[in-house]
Write a protein that holds these residues in place. Structure first.
Motif, short mmCIF file in Angstrom:
data_model
loop_
_atom_site.label_atom_id
_atom_site.label_comp_id
_atom_site.label_asym_id
_atom_site.label_seq_id
_atom_site.Cartn_x
_atom_site.Cartn_y
_atom_site.Cartn_z
N TYR A 129 0.84 -1.21 0.00
CA TYR A 129 0.00 0.00 0.00
C TYR A 129 0.87 1.25 0.00
O TYR A 129 2.06 1.20 0.29
N VAL B 222 -1.86 -7.09 11.42
CA VAL B 222 -0.94 -5.95 11.39
C VAL B 222 -1.52 -4.84 10.52
O VAL B 222 -1.53 -3.67 10.91
N PHE C 143 4.32 7.36 2.45
CA PHE C 143 4.82 6.04 2.83
C PHE C 143 4.45 5.05 1.73
O PHE C 143 3.43 5.21 1.05
N ASP D 89 -3.98 3.78 12.15
CA ASP D 89 -2.95 4.63 12.73
C ASP D 89 -3.11 6.07 12.23
O ASP D 89 -3.08 6.31 11.01
N HIS E 262 -0.80 8.51 9.65
CA HIS E 262 -0.89 8.60 8.18
C HIS E 262 -2.36 8.52 7.76
O HIS E 262 -3.22 8.15 8.56
N GLN F 260 4.59 0.61 1.68
CA GLN F 260 5.00 -0.52 2.52
C GLN F 260 4.59 -1.84 1.89
O GLN F 260 3.53 -1.95 1.27
N ASN G 14 6.42 -7.45 14.33
CA ASN G 14 6.49 -8.30 13.14
C ASN G 14 7.32 -9.55 13.40
O ASN G 14 7.00 -10.63 12.92
N ALA H 141 8.20 -0.26 16.83
CA ALA H 141 7.01 -1.10 17.07
C ALA H 141 6.90 -2.16 15.97
O ALA H 141 6.61 -3.33 16.25
N ALA H 142 7.14 -1.75 14.72
CA ALA H 142 7.00 -2.68 13.60
C ALA H 142 7.95 -3.87 13.76
O ALA H 142 7.55 -5.02 13.62
N ILE I 159 7.59 4.23 14.68
CA ILE I 159 6.93 3.25 13.81
C ILE I 159 7.82 2.02 13.63
O ILE I 159 7.37 0.87 13.76
C1 LIG Z 1 3.41 3.81 7.82
C2 LIG Z 1 3.27 2.90 9.01
C3 LIG Z 1 3.79 1.61 8.98
C4 LIG Z 1 3.65 0.76 10.07
N1 LIG Z 1 4.13 -0.52 10.00
C5 LIG Z 1 3.91 -1.37 11.02
C6 LIG Z 1 4.32 -2.73 10.95
O1 LIG Z 1 4.89 -3.20 9.96
N2 LIG Z 1 4.07 -3.53 12.02
C7 LIG Z 1 3.46 -3.08 13.15
O2 LIG Z 1 3.26 -3.86 14.09
N3 LIG Z 1 3.08 -1.80 13.25
C8 LIG Z 1 3.29 -0.93 12.23
N4 LIG Z 1 2.90 0.37 12.34
C9 LIG Z 1 2.42 0.84 13.64
C10 LIG Z 1 0.99 0.44 13.92
O3 LIG Z 1 0.12 1.31 13.26
C11 LIG Z 1 0.72 0.48 15.45
O4 LIG Z 1 1.02 1.75 15.96
C12 LIG Z 1 1.56 -0.55 16.17
O5 LIG Z 1 1.46 -1.81 15.56
C13 LIG Z 1 1.09 -0.68 17.64
O6 LIG Z 1 1.95 -1.57 18.27
P1 LIG Z 1 2.15 -1.55 19.83
O7 LIG Z 1 0.79 -1.75 20.44
O8 LIG Z 1 3.09 -2.68 20.09
O9 LIG Z 1 2.74 -0.20 20.17
C14 LIG Z 1 3.01 1.24 11.24
C15 LIG Z 1 2.49 2.53 11.27
C16 LIG Z 1 2.62 3.37 10.17
C17 LIG Z 1 2.05 4.76 10.25
#
Ligand SMILES: Cc1cc2nc3c(=O)[nH]c(=O)nc-3n(C[C@H](O)[C@H](O)[C@H](O)COP(=O)(O)O)c2cc1C
Length: 139
Positions: A13, A70, A56, A77, A80, A58, A40, A35-36, A32
């Motif tokens: 996306y 995910v 972005f 979120d 974005h 991804q 992941n 957390a990712a 980001i």
């Molecule tokens: C552009 C973008 C990419 C993201 N990619 C991921 C991702 O690959 N994996 C993920 O778990 N969260 C990703 N997030 C963050 C999630 O929206 C979310 O904040 C997060 O998974 C919450 O995790 P937590 O509860 O462990 O803090 C991304 C956010 C944005 C804005």
């Protein structure tokens, strides 16, 4: 042979940052990616993220249920908006299997070029080239 091929889902996306112009972007990217990578790794999801020119892009790959979970969180979120799905597929193999979330800044392909037919394929090719260059630069 015994091992059945892993069922995979891929979601590609593009989106726009919701961070106000002039506000620093790096703390947002850092949060980001932290957390990712944590989530992941646990979920068996791999992929790559580009940030360039306030967009972005991804690629997420992994077990279908994990990728869906995910991507649900990502879509909600507020950092974005204008999330536009370019591809949902069931690939034979992962394209970014070594990365819980590879990151590429300032993509050599403008995000606009990713929209329209073939956009997901162009993005994947660009990401793989950028990551190979990073690996080469790192020796
Ligand atoms: C552009 C973008 C990419 C993201 N990619 C991921 C991702 O690959 N994996 C993920 O778990 N969260 C990703 N997030 C963050 C999630 O929206 C979310 O904040 C997060 O998974 C919450 O995790 P937590 O509860 O462990 O803090 C991304 C956010 C944005 C804005």
């Amino acid at each position: 042979m015994s091992a059945e091929r892993e069922r995979l889902r891929r979601v590609v996306y593009v989106s726009h940052t919701a961070v106000e112009p002039g506000q620093p972007m790096w703390p947002v990217l850092d949060s980001i990616l932290t957390a990712a990578r944590r989530n992941n790794r646990r979920a068996g999801v791999t992929g790559a993220l580009v940030y360039s020119a306030r967009r972005f892009a991804q690629v997420l790959e992994g077990p279908p249920e994990s990728v869906e979970a995910v991507f649900e969180r990502i879509q909600c979120d507020l950092r974005h908006d204008h999330v536009t799905v370019l591809e949902v597929s069931e690939p034979e193999a992962r394209a970014f299997g070594d990365w819980s979330m590879a990151f590429v800044a300032d993509a050599p392909v403008p995000a606009e070029a990713l929209e329209g037919p073939g956009g997901a394929a162009r993005l994947m090719a660009m990401l793989q080239a950028a990551i190979r260059n990073t690996e080469a630069a790192a020796g």
